[in-house]
Design a protein around this motif. Sequence first.
Motif, PDB file in Angstrom:
ATOM      1  N   ASP A 105     -25.112  59.444  35.000  1.00  0.00           N
ATOM      2  CA  ASP A 105     -25.259  60.804  34.492  1.00  0.00           C
ATOM      3  C   ASP A 105     -25.534  60.870  33.005  1.00  0.00           C
ATOM      4  N   MET A 106     -24.910  59.954  32.244  1.00  0.00           N
ATOM      5  CA  MET A 106     -24.929  60.073  30.795  1.00  0.00           C
ATOM      6  C   MET A 106     -25.307  58.764  30.116  1.00  0.00           C
ATOM      7  N   ILE A 107     -25.894  58.907  28.935  1.00  0.00           N
ATOM      8  CA  ILE A 107     -26.288  57.776  28.105  1.00  0.00           C
ATOM      9  C   ILE A 107     -25.694  57.971  26.717  1.00  0.00           C
ATOM     10  N   LEU A 108     -25.139  56.907  26.148  1.00  0.00           N
ATOM     11  CA  LEU A 108     -24.706  56.930  24.748  1.00  0.00           C
ATOM     12  C   LEU A 108     -25.494  55.840  24.032  1.00  0.00           C
ATOM     13  N   ALA A 120     -18.446  50.598  24.572  1.00  0.00           N
ATOM     14  CA  ALA A 120     -17.854  50.521  25.910  1.00  0.00           C
ATOM     15  C   ALA A 120     -16.342  50.315  25.835  1.00  0.00           C
ATOM     16  N   ILE A 121     -15.887  49.510  24.892  1.00  0.00           N
ATOM     17  CA  ILE A 121     -14.451  49.273  24.716  1.00  0.00           C
ATOM     18  C   ILE A 121     -13.748  50.569  24.319  1.00  0.00           C
ATOM     19  N   LYS A 122     -14.321  51.297  23.364  1.00  0.00           N
ATOM     20  CA  LYS A 122     -13.729  52.555  22.935  1.00  0.00           C
ATOM     21  C   LYS A 122     -13.688  53.564  24.079  1.00  0.00           C
ATOM     22  N   VAL A 123     -14.773  53.670  24.827  1.00  0.00           N
ATOM     23  CA  VAL A 123     -14.832  54.616  25.935  1.00  0.00           C
ATOM     24  C   VAL A 123     -13.806  54.248  27.000  1.00  0.00           C
ATOM     25  N   ALA A 124     -13.703  52.966  27.325  1.00  0.00           N
ATOM     26  CA  ALA A 124     -12.755  52.530  28.350  1.00  0.00           C
ATOM     27  C   ALA A 124     -11.317  52.851  27.953  1.00  0.00           C
ATOM     28  N   ARG A 125     -10.976  52.615  26.697  1.00  0.00           N
ATOM     29  CA  ARG A 125      -9.625  52.927  26.236  1.00  0.00           C
ATOM     30  C   ARG A 125      -9.371  54.438  26.290  1.00  0.00           C
ATOM     31  N   LYS A 126     -10.329  55.213  25.824  1.00  0.00           N
ATOM     32  CA  LYS A 126     -10.177  56.678  25.826  1.00  0.00           C
ATOM     33  C   LYS A 126     -10.023  57.190  27.250  1.00  0.00           C
ATOM     34  N   GLU A 130      -6.796  59.263  28.702  1.00  0.00           N
ATOM     35  CA  GLU A 130      -6.980  60.659  29.082  1.00  0.00           C
ATOM     36  C   GLU A 130      -7.106  60.879  30.586  1.00  0.00           C
ATOM     37  N   VAL A 131      -7.623  59.901  31.303  1.00  0.00           N
ATOM     38  CA  VAL A 131      -7.876  60.081  32.730  1.00  0.00           C
ATOM     39  C   VAL A 131      -6.870  59.289  33.576  1.00  0.00           C
ATOM     40  N   LYS A 132      -6.703  58.017  33.263  1.00  0.00           N
ATOM     41  CA  LYS A 132      -5.796  57.192  34.069  1.00  0.00           C
ATOM     42  C   LYS A 132      -4.335  57.418  33.706  1.00  0.00           C
ATOM     43  N   GLY A 133      -4.080  57.809  32.484  1.00  0.00           N
ATOM     44  CA  GLY A 133      -2.710  58.071  32.089  1.00  0.00           C
ATOM     45  C   GLY A 133      -1.966  56.885  31.512  1.00  0.00           C
ATOM     46  N   VAL A 134      -2.675  55.907  31.001  1.00  0.00           N
ATOM     47  CA  VAL A 134      -2.038  54.768  30.335  1.00  0.00           C
ATOM     48  C   VAL A 134      -1.381  55.264  29.051  1.00  0.00           C
ATOM     49  N   PRO A 135      -0.155  54.835  28.754  1.00  0.00           N
ATOM     50  CA  PRO A 135       0.499  55.266  27.510  1.00  0.00           C
ATOM     51  C   PRO A 135      -0.338  54.916  26.283  1.00  0.00           C
ATOM     52  N   ASP A 136      -0.341  55.818  25.303  1.00  0.00           N
ATOM     53  CA  ASP A 136      -1.168  55.647  24.116  1.00  0.00           C
ATOM     54  C   ASP A 136      -0.878  54.320  23.422  1.00  0.00           C
ATOM     55  N   GLY A 137      -1.970  53.597  23.081  1.00  0.00           N
ATOM     56  CA  GLY A 137      -1.856  52.332  22.385  1.00  0.00           C
ATOM     57  C   GLY A 137      -1.552  51.139  23.261  1.00  0.00           C
ATOM     58  N   MET A 138      -1.511  51.329  24.580  1.00  0.00           N
ATOM     59  CA  MET A 138      -1.123  50.251  25.500  1.00  0.00           C
ATOM     60  C   MET A 138      -2.283  49.748  26.364  1.00  0.00           C
ATOM     61  N   ALA A 276     -23.149  55.523  31.872  1.00  0.00           N
ATOM     62  CA  ALA A 276     -22.016  55.756  32.773  1.00  0.00           C
ATOM     63  C   ALA A 276     -22.085  57.189  33.270  1.00  0.00           C
ATOM     64  N   ASP A 277     -21.247  57.501  34.245  1.00  0.00           N
ATOM     65  CA  ASP A 277     -21.206  58.869  34.737  1.00  0.00           C
ATOM     66  C   ASP A 277     -20.381  59.747  33.800  1.00  0.00           C
ATOM     67  N   ALA A 278     -20.540  61.064  33.959  1.00  0.00           N
ATOM     68  CA  ALA A 278     -19.862  62.013  33.082  1.00  0.00           C
ATOM     69  C   ALA A 278     -18.350  61.887  33.150  1.00  0.00           C
ATOM     70  N   ALA A 279     -17.819  61.458  34.298  1.00  0.00           N
ATOM     71  CA  ALA A 279     -16.373  61.304  34.429  1.00  0.00           C
ATOM     72  C   ALA A 279     -15.836  60.228  33.495  1.00  0.00           C
ATOM     73  N   VAL A 280     -16.716  59.340  33.026  1.00  0.00           N
ATOM     74  CA  VAL A 280     -16.313  58.273  32.109  1.00  0.00           C
ATOM     75  C   VAL A 280     -16.768  58.600  30.686  1.00  0.00           C
ATOM     76  N   LEU A 281     -18.069  58.741  30.474  1.00  0.00           N
ATOM     77  CA  LEU A 281     -18.580  58.986  29.120  1.00  0.00           C
ATOM     78  C   LEU A 281     -18.217  60.373  28.598  1.00  0.00           C
ATOM     79  N   GLY A 282     -17.849  61.257  29.507  1.00  0.00           N
ATOM     80  CA  GLY A 282     -17.485  62.605  29.092  1.00  0.00           C
ATOM     81  C   GLY A 282     -16.209  62.688  28.274  1.00  0.00           C
ATOM     82  N   VAL A 283     -15.463  61.581  28.184  1.00  0.00           N
ATOM     83  CA  VAL A 283     -14.218  61.609  27.390  1.00  0.00           C
ATOM     84  C   VAL A 283     -14.504  61.572  25.888  1.00  0.00           C
ATOM     85  N   ILE A 284     -15.733  61.181  25.508  1.00  0.00           N
ATOM     86  CA  ILE A 284     -16.092  61.134  24.089  1.00  0.00           C
ATOM     87  C   ILE A 284     -16.535  62.520  23.628  1.00  0.00           C
ATOM     88  N   ARG A 285     -15.934  62.978  22.535  1.00  0.00           N
ATOM     89  CA  ARG A 285     -16.244  64.297  21.996  1.00  0.00           C
ATOM     90  C   ARG A 285     -16.736  64.181  20.551  1.00  0.00           C
TER      91      ARG A 285
END
Length: 409
Positions: A105-108, A120-126, A130-138, A276-285
């Motif tokens: 869906d989306m290109i960065l 990709a690393i930044k997007v995966a962490r974000k 925000e989506v999976k619910g991993v504690p911040d910084g972990m 990636a699809d919007a459900a993934v890349l859409g976390v970047i604002r």
Amino acid sequence: MTQSPRISPTTAALVEQSERRSAHNYHPLPVVIHQAEGAWVTDVEGRRYLDCLAGYSSLNFGHGNPVILAAARAQLDRLTLTSRAFVHDRFADFCAALGDLTGKDMILPMNTGAEAVETAIKVARKWGYEVKGVPDGMATIIVAENNFHGRTTTIVGFSTDPDARNGFGPFAPGFRVVKYGSADAIRDAIDDTTVAVLIEPVQGEAGVLVPPDGYLTQVREICAENRVLMIADEIQSGLGRTGDTFACDHEGVVPDMYVLGKALGGGVVPVSAVAADAAVLGVIRPGQHGSTFGGNPLACAVGIAVVELLSTGEYQTRARELGALLHGRLRGLVGHGLLAVRGRGLWAGIDIDPSLGTGRQVSEALLERGVLVKDTHGSTVRLGPPLVISEEDLMWAVDRLAEALSDLR
């Protein structure tokens, strides 16, 4: 007995000046290239060489590809840079074309491969927070040993290559290194903090290592089962090199994120991207990631031309068919100077018998015979010519390799 390649005074002077006035972060072969066309380059002395490295897959479509150059020239006359502070008229078309090619869906867009991996690393962490619910910084990301994803401090921090890693710490935490080609190793490394698995479908810098059949399929399944993103670094392996558009296509695998670069710039300008699809890349604002030159008009024009070249399937077919010929010929040299041959499509890693010499010495011997290749990790030489190479020229290059190995014995 080996000897250094013969170097003219002009070439020697230019090489010496380059070494004296630049940082020694590369160890180039003693050749000074002046111009190029297709699969051939010409040095400052007028001597021609067959390019069997292709800028580490950046030149999949050959030097001076007329379609790519025409797109670049037309864009140069109109608009080259706005920054992403504004929208330019090639941006939407580039994102749509690359989105259609990847099925995402989306290109960065970024510039270099390393920048795309960092993205990709930044997007995966974000996404993990925000989506999976991993504690911040972990958040943790699983990577493979012998990986090569670039040379930023974050990336070399999870490299297992001492030359890439040693002396550049301290490194960012959050990465777990596992054995390449082992799906079980990935499964065992996953826990509630895991947000992504970052792998090369074929490890290029490591010597063109192809994982066991079914590996990518298993990684895809493990990631889906554990709600973990599968990130495929297709910077070297993608865009036709292995005989399919993407190396993941050989197993019908679609990752959550493609990381692309090198050939996406057509050998003209640096162009990279995460798809990636919007459900993934859409976390970047806005304000959370960016690049002054990423997605510039010139890059987009070139990228669109590259996607159009791939849309016909011609280059994928050439890589597949010529690759079969290449690997067949190379396998015939095993036991005659080669210990092993690996690869996929028009891409091969060959291990030199150490009793004959190093990969560097074989590269120099081929330089003397008009063929450009490059060694890696001491005893391995990589072959990856432009996909436009003719069958006749490709076989000529293998003949020169056989000749060099015979002379070294």
